[in-house]
Design an enzyme around this catalytic site. Structure first.
Site, mmCIF file in Angstrom:
data_model
loop_
_atom_site.group_PDB
_atom_site.id
_atom_site.type_symbol
_atom_site.label_atom_id
_atom_site.label_comp_id
_atom_site.label_asym_id
_atom_site.label_seq_id
_atom_site.Cartn_x
_atom_site.Cartn_y
_atom_site.Cartn_z
ATOM 1 N N HIS A 79 63.548 46.680 44.255
ATOM 2 C CA HIS A 79 63.036 47.054 42.931
ATOM 3 C C HIS A 79 61.687 47.751 43.135
ATOM 4 O O HIS A 79 60.971 47.448 44.090
ATOM 5 C CB HIS A 79 62.855 45.753 42.147
ATOM 6 C CG HIS A 79 62.505 45.910 40.704
ATOM 7 N ND1 HIS A 79 61.232 46.160 40.274
ATOM 8 C CD2 HIS A 79 63.269 45.827 39.590
ATOM 9 C CE1 HIS A 79 61.215 46.224 38.948
ATOM 10 N NE2 HIS A 79 62.441 46.023 38.508
ATOM 11 N N GLN B 133 65.511 37.716 40.603
ATOM 12 C CA GLN B 133 66.895 37.499 40.152
ATOM 13 C C GLN B 133 67.484 36.192 40.681
ATOM 14 O O GLN B 133 68.664 35.929 40.458
ATOM 15 C CB GLN B 133 67.789 38.682 40.569
ATOM 16 C CG GLN B 133 67.402 40.012 39.960
ATOM 17 C CD GLN B 133 67.547 40.030 38.436
ATOM 18 O OE1 GLN B 133 68.237 39.204 37.838
ATOM 19 N NE2 GLN B 133 66.865 40.970 37.795
ATOM 20 N N CYS C 18 64.877 50.512 37.789
ATOM 21 C CA CYS C 18 63.724 50.447 38.703
ATOM 22 C C CYS C 18 64.180 50.448 40.164
ATOM 23 O O CYS C 18 63.598 49.747 41.001
ATOM 24 C CB CYS C 18 62.843 49.231 38.411
ATOM 25 S SG CYS C 18 62.129 49.243 36.775
HETATM 26 N N1 PMP Z 1 62.329 42.419 41.346
HETATM 27 C C1 PMP Z 1 63.581 42.402 40.860
HETATM 28 C C2 PMP Z 1 64.736 42.263 41.799
HETATM 29 C C3 PMP Z 1 63.776 42.513 39.487
HETATM 30 O O1 PMP Z 1 65.017 42.502 38.987
HETATM 31 C C4 PMP Z 1 62.646 42.637 38.617
HETATM 32 C C5 PMP Z 1 62.809 42.769 37.130
HETATM 33 N N2 PMP Z 1 63.758 43.718 36.720
HETATM 34 C C6 PMP Z 1 61.383 42.628 39.197
HETATM 35 C C7 PMP Z 1 61.263 42.520 40.555
HETATM 36 C C8 PMP Z 1 60.143 42.749 38.370
HETATM 37 O O2 PMP Z 1 59.980 41.638 37.561
HETATM 38 P P1 PMP Z 1 58.836 41.619 36.447
HETATM 39 O O3 PMP Z 1 58.956 42.904 35.683
HETATM 40 O O4 PMP Z 1 59.172 40.432 35.620
HETATM 41 O O5 PMP Z 1 57.533 41.503 37.147
#
Ligand code: PMP
Length: 409
Positions: free
Chosen positions: A125, A205, A366
């Site tokens: 991500h 996740q 993302c």
């Molecule tokens: N890592 C992963 C694998 C995610 O799915 C997400 C959220 N989509 C994030 C990081 C980021 O999380 P957050 O926006 O809650 O900081």
């Protein structure tokens, strides 16, 4: 196996699910982005604000003591939830993103030098990629990536060549948010340790979806977000192994994190308070503690089995539609399915689904570099949680079938 809880009674704990969207019953399949909140968590926030709210750690009055106790009790719950050795290994953050930035800036800023290597994977991500890019730019370190294979798993055969002694940190996701791949985290941590590198697991996740034990995993850091596991937005935590956290310098400066301050300099508290400058999200932590209690009462093994079963069922059904490409492994996957339809752009399909009350996600999730590698502008993603049902998958299928007719008419 574990006896099944009463899933429909559990679903009734989530008031938001009982509504219509565009004249149709809401089907909420965007849980990988954020989960819904049970009454127990909403009530914990309400009680906190109605009874106990005050600033923490600084007050010598009743409400401040109660708020501090509630905040620190939540830290203890998170420590147990993750299998940490002690509450001192838990830093409250506003989520996964902040946890990873803390490690990249504070730990990385001190320990990562020019020419050294930050090892990531191709499925990260943006929040487990961009903080390391920033560190690489500042430090002169280099980035390397473990390739993703055609089936959506990591190319572990490439690890030997990539995981060399120049690697200082190996950071990877536990469960991919776009492929659903479950990575062999304990093995990856062990391989990192073998070359003297630290490991960071992105648990966004996994924390609320699968059993997690950071000591069994053998990671140095584990970051997660509260909002994806029934807790309020803006809550979350970073686990850091005591020895590593203690060696990490502060990152944000301010109140709460100091022992004493002169005009010229300051001395700092031990971990975790050293990393929590300013007034923390006390209510968020209280809500996170309530979410931990709620999830533990159901059991994460059961949640995992439930969500995986839904994902495998959805995968088999989606695959029967014409012109569909499915992403990620066929089995052993987290509770989500990523797919692309030849006949509709992901944004158009998501917009169509919304007309019928179905909340999907469409886009790059993302994961822009991964989407480029997969050769798609983005994917559609249906992501499940323990309150979702097979009947909702059938409803999704009716909508997707109608969408196929609509887009190919
Ligand atoms: N890592 C992963 C694998 C995610 O799915 C997400 C959220 N989509 C994030 C990081 C980021 O999380 P957050 O926006 O809650 O900081």
């Amino acid at each position: 196996m574990h006896p099944q809880p009463d899933w429909s009674a559990i679903r009734a704990d989530f008031p938001i699910l009982d509504q219509e969207v565009n004249g149709h019953p809401l089907v909420y399949f965007d849980n990988a982005a954020t989960s819904q909140k049970p009454r127990a968590v909403i009530e914990a926030l309400r009680t906190y604000y109605e009874r106990d709210n005050a600033n923490v750690h600084r007050g010598l009055h009743e409400l401040s003591n109660r708020a501090t106790d509630a905040f620190e009790a939540a830290r203890g719950k998170v420590a147990r939830f993750l299998g940490a050795a002690s509450a001192e290994e838990i830093v409250f953050t506003r989520g996964t993103t902040e946890g990873i930035n803390l490690v990249a800036q504070a730990w990385g800023g001190r320990f990562v030098r020019a020419g050294e290597v930050i090892l990531l994977t191709e499925m990260e991500h943006h929040s487990n990629l961009v903080p390391w890019q920033l560190l690489a730019e500042r430090s002169g370190a280099r980035l390397r990536f473990v390739p993703v294979l055609e089936d959506g798993t990591l190319d572990l055969g490439a690890l030997d060549a990539l995981l060399t002694p120049e690697v200082k940190v190996f950071a990877f996701t536990h469960i991919s948010n776009s492929l659903g791949t479950i990575n062999p985290v304990a093995e990856l941590c062990r391989r990192a340790r073998a070359v003297g590198a630290l490991s960071l697991v992105d648990g966004a996740q996994s924390a609320g979806h699968a059993p997690v034990d950071v000591r069994a995993m053998g990671c140095d850091f584990y970051a997660f977000s509260g909002h994806k596991m029934c807790a309020p937005t803006g809550s979350g935590a970073l686990y850091g192994r005591a020895e590593v956290l203690e060696a990490t310098p502060p990152w944000h400066g301010g109140g709460e994190m100091i022992v004493s301050v002169s005009y010229e300099r300051a001395t700092f508290k031990p971990a975790p308070h050293r990393f929590e400058a300013g007034t923390p999200n006390v209510a968020g932590a209280v809500g996170l503690g309530a979410a931990v209690d709620y999830l533990e009462a159901i059991g994460r093994e059961r949640i995992f089995a439930h969500d995986e079963a839904l994902a495998l069922s959805a995968l088999a059904k989606i695959e029967t539609l014409p012109g569909i490409r499915i992403f990620g492994p066929r089995e052993q996957r987290g509770g989500l399915v990523g797919f692309a339809a030849e006949w509709a752009h992901p944004h158009d399909l998501t917009t169509y689904a919304n007309e019928y009350g179905l909340a999907l996600r469409g886009g790059h999730h993302c994961n822009q570099p991964l989407m480029r590698k997969l050769g798609v502008p983005g994917t559609n993603r249906a992501s499940f949680y323990f309150y979702n049902t097979e009947a909702e998958i059938d409803r999704m299928m009716a909508i997707l079938t109608a969408a196929h007719g609509f887009f190919t008419r």
